[in-house]
Design a protein around this motif. Structure first.
Motif, PDB file in Angstrom:
ATOM      1  N   LEU A  18       0.836  -1.200   0.000  1.00 51.77           N
ATOM      2  CA  LEU A  18       0.000   0.000   0.000  1.00 51.77           C
ATOM      3  C   LEU A  18       0.871   1.250   0.000  1.00 51.77           C
ATOM      4  CD1 LEU A  18      -2.531  -1.157   2.720  1.00 51.77           C
ATOM      5  CD2 LEU A  18      -3.013  -0.913   0.289  1.00 51.77           C
ATOM      6  N   ARG A  24      -3.914   7.315   4.923  1.00 50.91           N
ATOM      7  CA  ARG A  24      -3.662   5.928   5.321  1.00 50.91           C
ATOM      8  C   ARG A  24      -2.753   5.867   6.538  1.00 50.91           C
ATOM      9  NH1 ARG A  24      -2.513   3.421  -0.583  1.00 50.91           N
ATOM     10  NH2 ARG A  24      -4.671   3.072  -1.199  1.00 50.91           N
ATOM     11  N   ASN A  62     -13.258   2.824   2.976  1.00 50.28           N
ATOM     12  CA  ASN A  62     -12.414   2.360   1.871  1.00 50.28           C
ATOM     13  C   ASN A  62     -11.022   1.961   2.359  1.00 50.28           C
ATOM     14  OD1 ASN A  62     -14.443   2.746  -0.022  1.00 50.28           O
ATOM     15  ND2 ASN A  62     -13.811   4.847  -0.456  1.00 50.28           N
ATOM     16  N   THR A  63     -10.453   2.735   3.262  1.00 49.55           N
ATOM     17  CA  THR A  63      -9.113   2.444   3.784  1.00 49.55           C
ATOM     18  C   THR A  63      -9.101   1.137   4.562  1.00 49.55           C
ATOM     19  OG1 THR A  63      -8.598   4.805   3.872  1.00 49.55           O
ATOM     20  CG2 THR A  63      -7.230   3.330   5.213  1.00 49.55           C
ATOM     21  N   HIS A  65     -11.066  -1.392   4.184  1.00 47.87           N
ATOM     22  CA  HIS A  65     -11.199  -2.485   3.220  1.00 47.87           C
ATOM     23  C   HIS A  65      -9.905  -2.696   2.429  1.00 47.87           C
ATOM     24  CE1 HIS A  65     -15.245  -3.940   3.888  1.00 47.87           C
ATOM     25  NE2 HIS A  65     -15.559  -2.702   4.183  1.00 47.87           N
ATOM     26  N   GLN A  66      -9.175  -1.626   2.130  1.00 47.94           N
ATOM     27  CA  GLN A  66      -7.866  -1.771   1.485  1.00 47.94           C
ATOM     28  C   GLN A  66      -6.886  -2.480   2.416  1.00 47.94           C
ATOM     29  OE1 GLN A  66      -7.034   2.331   0.668  1.00 47.94           O
ATOM     30  NE2 GLN A  66      -8.350   2.401  -1.143  1.00 47.94           N
ATOM     31  N   GLU A  69      -7.851  -6.204   2.364  1.00 46.89           N
ATOM     32  CA  GLU A  69      -7.430  -6.876   1.132  1.00 46.89           C
ATOM     33  C   GLU A  69      -5.923  -7.102   1.102  1.00 46.89           C
ATOM     34  OE1 GLU A  69      -8.932  -4.831  -2.332  1.00 46.89           O
ATOM     35  OE2 GLU A  69     -10.959  -4.786  -1.481  1.00 46.89           O
TER      36      GLU A  69
END
Length: 140
Positions: A18, A24, A62-63, A65-66, A69
């Motif tokens: 990432l 983040r 979103n972060t 979930h990133q 993943e």
């Protein structure tokens, strides 16, 4: 050898593939600052707002979930309306205290699971998540 979870946040994010953007890094700092924990999107967003991190609820969603993943955290679906994100990615299980919406870790050594079914052709079992629901004892 240094374990990925011992690295500074920016390096840890890079290790998991990432890009360490400002948001983040700020969210990861909040997420990992207190050790192993279980947080919802809303709880992390509230912590970010309190800490003065300018971030929307959608960005937190979103972060997280990133991060999931990438393998940095894992998802724990306790009930249909709430999803928790667990900073402890080791194999372990959970107690869920109903009415308090609190999640507690159960060490893997305290629970043995047997007689798992054979997965369908071409599939393998990735995780077995056991959630034991707790409530205060009722007086009889």
């Amino acid at each position: 050898m240094t374990h990925a979870y011992e690295l500074p946040i920016e390096e840890r994010l890079r290790h998991f593939g990432l890009r360490p953007t400002r948001q983040r890094v700020a969210l990861a700092d909040l997420l990992f600052a207190k050790g192993d924990r279980h947080l919802t999107v809303e709880e992390l967003h509230e912590e970010a707002v309190t800490a003065g991190v300018p971030v929307s609820l959608a960005t937190v969603y979103n972060t997280l979930h990133q991060f999931t993943e990438a393998g940095l955290i894992r998802v724990l679906a306790v009930e249909s309306s709430k999803t928790y994100f667990d900073t402890n990615v080791s194999d372990h299980h959970h107690f869920f205290i109903e009415g308090e919406n609190q999640v507690l870790d159960i060490p893997i050594s305290n629970l043995t699971i047997g007689n798992l079914p054979e997965p369908p052709e071409g599939m393998e079992i990735a995780h077995v998540d056991v959630i034991i629901r707790l409530r205060p004892r009722t007086r009889t």
